[in-house]
Design an enzyme around this catalytic site. Sequence first.
Site, PDB file in Angstrom:
ATOM      1  N   GLU A 220      -8.277  27.449  68.528  1.00 50.63           N
ATOM      2  CA  GLU A 220      -7.471  27.186  69.729  1.00 50.63           C
ATOM      3  C   GLU A 220      -6.108  27.874  69.657  1.00 50.63           C
ATOM      4  O   GLU A 220      -5.404  27.955  70.657  1.00 50.63           O
ATOM      5  CB  GLU A 220      -7.324  25.673  69.955  1.00 50.63           C
TER       6      GLU A 220
ATOM      7  N   CYS B 291      -9.284  21.554  61.547  1.00 51.92           N
ATOM      8  CA  CYS B 291      -8.215  21.299  60.573  1.00 51.92           C
ATOM      9  C   CYS B 291      -8.199  19.816  60.210  1.00 51.92           C
ATOM     10  O   CYS B 291      -9.144  19.328  59.618  1.00 51.92           O
ATOM     11  CB  CYS B 291      -6.879  21.815  61.107  1.00 51.92           C
TER      12      CYS B 291
ATOM     13  N   HIS C  33      -7.977  27.526  63.022  1.00 51.57           N
ATOM     14  CA  HIS C  33      -7.635  27.047  64.366  1.00 51.57           C
ATOM     15  C   HIS C  33      -8.049  28.037  65.456  1.00 51.57           C
ATOM     16  O   HIS C  33      -7.221  28.848  65.873  1.00 51.57           O
ATOM     17  CB  HIS C  33      -6.120  26.850  64.459  1.00 51.57           C
TER      18      HIS C  33
END
EC number: 6.3.5.3
Lengths: 76, 222
Positions: free
Chosen positions: B196, B86, B194
């Site tokens: 994560e 990002c 993302h």
Amino acid sequence: MKARVHVMLKNGVLDPQGEAVRHALGAMGFEGVNGVRQGKVIELDLNDGATKADVEAMCEKLLANTVIESYTVEMS
Amino acid sequence: MHAAVIVFPGSNCDRDLAVAFKAVGAKVSMVWHKDTSLPEGVDIVGVPGGFSYGDYLRCGAIAANSPICREVAAHAERGGYVMGICNGFQVLTETGLLPGALLRNAGLKYICRTVPLRVATADSDYTSGYEAGAMIDIPIAHHDGNYFADGDTIAKLHGEDRVAFTYGDNPNGSQSDIAGILSSNRRVLGMMPHPERAADAGHGGTDGAALFRALAGSLVTA
């Protein structure tokens, strides 16, 4: 002395913000606006003796992203 | 695997990224943007999502010129692994470690939702845990994720199999639906989505976990 830097998206890079402004102007009844490009102006207050080349180096390294933006420098 | 996660003023996914690295057994060091060196023995540097320096001037532009980013660039030039997610992807394009730039989303809106991604290549230590062509669900959360590069660069990315992920349903106007790309040595990854945030059952999805597992498998002896 002062420098004024104009940073604009390059021709060929879509400017969605400019397009939104163009649509808004049309919706408000302003006719004949064929295109809007939105950029930014950066004013620098410099020590005497600073050169246009100094400011251009700042543009290349930080003030503009030359992948997508072009810039012009005015000294005064 | 020893991972360093860079923390800029305005980073907000740094701890999420650290948790995802730790979940696959990595040692994690948090590194402040003013630091002038990476910890000894770091295998991979994570440049996290967020709003570094308030997105002032351009997203990632100030961060790309911070002291630690010179070290991150040197790490990449030595053949080290760097992963930007990002805002981290924006930082990596601003440093020149990855080609192109991220423009304002074509629809002008900030988009925060889970989107389908296609794994465009399994040929990297980030994507080897997926089948090429697999569809996975990963969250996006960005205002400036519209990938732009000139035609020659896009052709080169495709020609060298360096597109890592593409959007199933392009949400932001990115050229060639590009969501993530690799460096020419395939060790630097930048991606807007993302992983994560999809690495634990508590997140509501775990499709990002395979990326971290693959890294841990590849870098364990590095």
